[in-house]
Every structure is written in structure tokens, then in C-alpha cells.
Design an enzyme around this catalytic site. Structure first.
Site, PDB file in Angstrom:
ATOM      1  N   TRP A 160       0.847  -1.206   0.000  1.00  0.00           N
ATOM      2  CA  TRP A 160       0.000   0.000   0.000  1.00  0.00           C
ATOM      3  C   TRP A 160       0.878   1.250   0.000  1.00  0.00           C
ATOM      4  O   TRP A 160       1.580   1.515   0.973  1.00  0.00           O
ATOM      5  CB  TRP A 160      -0.928  -0.004   1.213  1.00  0.00           C
ATOM      6  CG  TRP A 160      -1.927  -1.110   1.127  1.00  0.00           C
ATOM      7  CD1 TRP A 160      -3.124  -1.061   0.470  1.00  0.00           C
ATOM      8  CD2 TRP A 160      -1.812  -2.430   1.656  1.00  0.00           C
ATOM      9  NE1 TRP A 160      -3.761  -2.273   0.559  1.00  0.00           N
ATOM     10  CE2 TRP A 160      -2.990  -3.137   1.285  1.00  0.00           C
ATOM     11  CE3 TRP A 160      -0.846  -3.099   2.402  1.00  0.00           C
ATOM     12  CZ2 TRP A 160      -3.214  -4.456   1.641  1.00  0.00           C
ATOM     13  CZ3 TRP A 160      -1.068  -4.416   2.757  1.00  0.00           C
ATOM     14  CH2 TRP A 160      -2.237  -5.097   2.379  1.00  0.00           C
ATOM     15  N   HIS A 181      -7.159   1.601   2.210  1.00  0.00           N
ATOM     16  CA  HIS A 181      -8.219   0.663   1.870  1.00  0.00           C
ATOM     17  C   HIS A 181      -9.331   0.789   2.911  1.00  0.00           C
ATOM     18  O   HIS A 181      -9.171   1.521   3.896  1.00  0.00           O
ATOM     19  CB  HIS A 181      -7.702  -0.784   1.783  1.00  0.00           C
ATOM     20  CG  HIS A 181      -6.882  -1.233   2.951  1.00  0.00           C
ATOM     21  ND1 HIS A 181      -6.310  -2.483   3.030  1.00  0.00           N
ATOM     22  CD2 HIS A 181      -6.518  -0.612   4.109  1.00  0.00           C
ATOM     23  CE1 HIS A 181      -5.645  -2.612   4.155  1.00  0.00           C
ATOM     24  NE2 HIS A 181      -5.755  -1.492   4.831  1.00  0.00           N
ATOM     25  N   ARG A 207      -4.107   6.492  -2.287  1.00  0.00           N
ATOM     26  CA  ARG A 207      -2.765   5.899  -2.339  1.00  0.00           C
ATOM     27  C   ARG A 207      -1.809   6.826  -3.059  1.00  0.00           C
ATOM     28  O   ARG A 207      -2.201   7.558  -3.963  1.00  0.00           O
ATOM     29  CB  ARG A 207      -2.798   4.531  -3.037  1.00  0.00           C
ATOM     30  CG  ARG A 207      -3.446   3.488  -2.152  1.00  0.00           C
ATOM     31  CD  ARG A 207      -3.364   2.089  -2.700  1.00  0.00           C
ATOM     32  NE  ARG A 207      -4.375   1.258  -2.039  1.00  0.00           N
ATOM     33  CZ  ARG A 207      -4.633   0.009  -2.367  1.00  0.00           C
ATOM     34  NH1 ARG A 207      -3.962  -0.577  -3.340  1.00  0.00           N
ATOM     35  NH2 ARG A 207      -5.569  -0.673  -1.714  1.00  0.00           N
ATOM     36  N   GLN A 221     -13.628   1.892  -2.481  1.00  0.00           N
ATOM     37  CA  GLN A 221     -13.655   0.453  -2.262  1.00  0.00           C
ATOM     38  C   GLN A 221     -14.974   0.121  -1.588  1.00  0.00           C
ATOM     39  O   GLN A 221     -15.600   0.973  -0.958  1.00  0.00           O
ATOM     40  CB  GLN A 221     -12.511   0.007  -1.336  1.00  0.00           C
ATOM     41  CG  GLN A 221     -11.178  -0.138  -2.053  1.00  0.00           C
ATOM     42  CD  GLN A 221     -10.139  -0.874  -1.219  1.00  0.00           C
ATOM     43  OE1 GLN A 221     -10.294  -1.042  -0.009  1.00  0.00           O
ATOM     44  NE2 GLN A 221      -9.070  -1.298  -1.888  1.00  0.00           N
ATOM     45  N   VAL A 264      -5.916 -11.993   5.917  1.00  0.00           N
ATOM     46  CA  VAL A 264      -6.756 -13.159   5.648  1.00  0.00           C
ATOM     47  C   VAL A 264      -5.877 -14.399   5.463  1.00  0.00           C
ATOM     48  O   VAL A 264      -4.723 -14.296   5.080  1.00  0.00           O
ATOM     49  CB  VAL A 264      -7.635 -12.964   4.371  1.00  0.00           C
ATOM     50  CG1 VAL A 264      -8.742 -11.963   4.631  1.00  0.00           C
ATOM     51  CG2 VAL A 264      -6.795 -12.566   3.178  1.00  0.00           C
ATOM     52  N   ALA A 325     -13.820 -12.016   4.570  1.00  0.00           N
ATOM     53  CA  ALA A 325     -13.799 -10.590   4.222  1.00  0.00           C
ATOM     54  C   ALA A 325     -13.476 -10.478   2.746  1.00  0.00           C
ATOM     55  O   ALA A 325     -12.885 -11.372   2.148  1.00  0.00           O
ATOM     56  CB  ALA A 325     -12.750  -9.852   5.042  1.00  0.00           C
TER      57      ALA A 325
HETATM   58  N1  PHE Z   1      -7.980  -4.355   1.403  1.00  0.00           N
HETATM   59  C1  PHE Z   1      -7.450  -5.119   0.307  1.00  0.00           C
HETATM   60  C2  PHE Z   1      -6.834  -4.166  -0.702  1.00  0.00           C
HETATM   61  O1  PHE Z   1      -7.035  -2.996  -0.631  1.00  0.00           O
HETATM   62  C3  PHE Z   1      -8.533  -5.937  -0.372  1.00  0.00           C
HETATM   63  C4  PHE Z   1      -9.049  -7.037   0.515  1.00  0.00           C
HETATM   64  C5  PHE Z   1     -10.074  -6.791   1.407  1.00  0.00           C
HETATM   65  C6  PHE Z   1      -8.531  -8.324   0.464  1.00  0.00           C
HETATM   66  C7  PHE Z   1     -10.567  -7.811   2.234  1.00  0.00           C
HETATM   67  C8  PHE Z   1      -8.993  -9.324   1.256  1.00  0.00           C
HETATM   68  C9  PHE Z   1     -10.004  -9.084   2.136  1.00  0.00           C
HETATM   69  O2  PHE Z   1      -6.098  -4.567  -1.551  1.00  0.00           O
END
Ligand code: PHE
Length: 357
Positions: A160, A181, A207, A221, A264, A325
Site C-alpha cells: 500500500w 483501503h 494511495r 472500495q 486473511v 472478508a
Molecule cells: N484491502 C485489500 C486491498 O485494498 C482488499 C481485501 C479486502 C482483500 C478484504 C482481502 C479481504 O487490496
């Protein structure tokens, strides 16, 4: 002072009436009235001179003067009427209604394409029992990274490109940022309620990015989170499969592949089969498919089972609760759905683009 003689009165009346017939505005008529009939007007002054005449003359000239006054007054009245009528006629001709002219359209507002697609996505999940929550765009490092199993100094932070807020704490850290995010809301939501949790979080993210056709420095998002006893990967697949069908059509197929996100485990990316070429480009079609670049598949989101460390971080017992998620980019979904080829169109504020949706 002009002597009130018959000659003088006739001259004066003649001149006044001649002048009157040449006047063509109400303002000039009023000036004319003041000049002849006003308190210090020429005819008034002549009438005042009558007092100095002997009785015979006064009667004779007085009658003449009154006649003159009346003819000036009726002349004024007639000319006023003429001028008013002419103005009316002119207005009627100039303001004539042309029913063949095209109408004037009111400047009509509409929803931004991102707003439209975000609402569509939220509605799809709301129909599956998710509620919508929102969170802060200026976020703590704590929620954006730490609580998501991304500790300081961990190489995963490089995933990120962060815009830090110019604020330093006593420890010399810069703990505030524009959220990269919507995932920090996973931790915030779980901290504030007990399972079962089923939420989606639409919102803006930022970003530090060099922009190109598929990257913007700010974008949206939609995050999703479901936590309860007994939630499995099958629930993740079923939910996202249903979502894909709701947004992209009944006949959609989905594909899950391994991917890595620190919060995750396991992590996946989800693709749908290409709705433009119905996945046929996977078998190398003539001409090729612009949408899926001939792969037959389009990646639409990241997802996974909530990491046990994230669960215990918010005080949930990872032996009792599990969850999934996901996070998706609505602009990307809109690009796919409407065939938009450059994400920079969304926030360039060009009405020619925006009016199409
Ligand atoms: N937050 C992650 C991203 O910005 C996306 C994501 C969200 C992946 C939830 C897995 C679970 O790239």
C-alpha cells in the site's frame, strides 16, 4: 412677458401642436406638457397676463386662450394614446411566440457513475443480509495496518503506497494517514459489536500512486465482512458467486485463485468469466477480447478468511468464531460494466463523460 393677444395665442398654440405631432415617446410628451401647460409653461404664463386686460378684451381673449388650452390638452391626450398603441403593436410583433423553436432544457443533475455503482453493489449485498456502515477517511496507522496483521517494518506494508498525514507523535512516529483501503473498518466494526457481524463498507481510499489508465490516487472500495460461529470458505464462495450473478448476470461463472493479504488466511482473488466474450477468448478467438485481454477471466476483488490474529486482536475467540472478508473497487466494476477504458475519467469532472450514465 408675452402679451395675451389673439395673434400670440394662435402662434403659440400652432407651434405647440406642430411640435407635439413630432414627439414619439412618453418622456418627451411629459416635457412638452411642462413646457406649455405646466405651472410656468408658456400658455399658462399667457393666461396669467389676462388679468392686465380691460374687461371686454379679457372676455374675448380669455375665451380664445381657453380654447387654445383645450386643444393642447386634447392633442396631448390623443398623442399619448397613439404612442401607447404603437408600443403595444410593436411588443405584440416582437414578442410573438414561435412554437417551432426548440425548447430550452433545464440543466438536469444526475448521480455520479461511482455513486450509482456503489449503490448497486450495496443493494446486492443488502439483499443478502449485510448492513452498510461507513468509516473515517483519515485513519490511524493502528487500524489501517497494525490491527490487520501488518506490523511496522513488515514488508507487506509495501503493498500500500501510503499518503501520510503530517503529524508526528512523541515516539517520532507518523501514526496518521489517508486510509489506503476500507479494511480498517473490519477492526473498528468488530471492536464495537459482538458476532454475528455482517457489514459492507463503501468509502473513499487514497494511495501515493503514479496515475495511469487503471490507477488513481483516490478511488472507492467496498469492503465486506461476515463473522460468526461456523462460517467457512464455502460461505465466502457462495456469497461472492451470488453477488457476481446479481451484478453481471445469471450465467456468470466465478474463479478463485490464491492471493496474499496479511489479514486473511487463506487469501484469494476472485474472477468472473468474461461477459464480453463469454470466456471464449480463453480459447484464443479471432480478433481478441479487449475486456479480458484474451484470458477469458476478469479479476474483480480480493477476499479471504479473516486471519485468526485479526480476530484475537479485537477480542474475538478465533477458536469459536470464523469469518470472511472481501474488498472490491467499484470504479473497476463500473469500467467493466460500461466499457470505460480509463479510470482517470471518473474524477476529471468532464460533463461529456459524466452525462453518459
Ligand atoms: N484491502 C485489500 C486491498 O485494498 C482488499 C481485501 C479486502 C482483500 C478484504 C482481502 C479481504 O487490496
Amino acid at each position: 412677458m408675452v402679451q395675451p393677444t389673439q395673434q400670440n395665442i394662435e402662434d403659440l398654440a400652432g407651434a405647440a401642436l406642430a411640435e407635439l405631432s413630432a414627439l414619439d415617446s412618453l418622456e418627451s410628451l411629459e416635457q412638452w406638457r411642462i413646457a406649455y401647460l405646466g405651472r410656468r409653461g408658456s400658455l399658462t404664463v399667457v393666461l396669467r397676463g389676462l388679468a392686465g386686460l380691460d374687461i371686454e378684451e379679457r372676455r374675448r381673449i380669455g375665451a380664445l386662450a381657453n380654447q387654445a388650452k383645450q386643444s393642447l390638452e386634447s392633442g396631448l391626450e390623443a398623442r399619448t394614446r397613439e404612442i401607447n398603441e404603437a408600443a403595444l403593436l410593436r411588443a405584440a410583433q416582437e414578442d410573438r411566440l414561435d412554437v417551432t423553436l426548440p425548447g430550452r432544457y433545464p440543466a438536469e443533475g444526475r448521480l455520479h457513475p461511482t455513486t450509482q455503482i456503489v449503490r448497486e453493489i450495496c443493494a446486492a449485498f443488502a439483499g443478502m443480509g449485510f448492513s452498510v456502515v461507513e468509516g473515517p477517511e483519515v485513519e490511524w496507522d493502528h487500524y489501517n495496518f497494525e490491527m490487520l496483521n501488518i506490523p511496522k517494518g513488515h514488508p507487506a506494508r509495501d503493498m500500500w503506497n501510503t499518503l501520510w498525514v503530517d503529524y508526528t507523535n512523541e515516539a517520532g512516529e507518523q501514526p496518521m494517514l489517508l486510509r489506503t483501503h476500507t479494511s480498517p473498518m473490519q477492526a473498528r466494526v468488530m471492536e464495537s459489536r459482538r458476532p454475528p457481524v455482517r457489514v459492507i463498507v463503501p468509502g473513499k481510499c487514497y494511495r501515493y500512486e503514479a496515475t495511469d489508465a487503471t490507477h488513481e490516487w483516490h478511488f472507492y472500495q467496498v469492503e465486506g465482512l461476515a463473522v460468526d460461529e461456523g462460517i467457512t470458505f464455502a460461505n465466502l464462495k457462495g456469497t461472492l458467486y451470488e453477488f457476481a450473478r446479481r451484478l453481471f448476470g445469471e450465467e456468470r461463472r466465478v474463479r478463485f485463485r490464491c492471493d496474499y493479504f496479511p489479514f486473511v488466511e487463506p487469501g484469494v482473488d476472485m474472477s468472473i468469466d468474461c461477459f464480453a466474450c463469454q470466456g471464449a477468448s480463453g480459447q484464443a478467438q479471432d480478433g481478441g477480447c479487449r475486456i479480458c485481454r484474451d484470458s477469458g477471466w476478469i479479476e474483480i476483488m480480493g477476499a479471504g478468511m479473516v486471519h485468526p490474529r485479526v480476530l484475537s486482536g479485537v477480542g474475538y475467540d478465533p477458536d469459536k468464531y470464523t469469518g470472511f472478508a472481501f474488498g472490491l473497487g467499484p470504479e473497476r466494476i463500473a469500467m467493466l460494466k460500461y466499457g470505460i477504458d480509463d479510470i482517470r475519467h471518473f474524477y476529471a469532472n468532464d460533463l461529456r463523460f459524466l452525462r453518459q450514465f
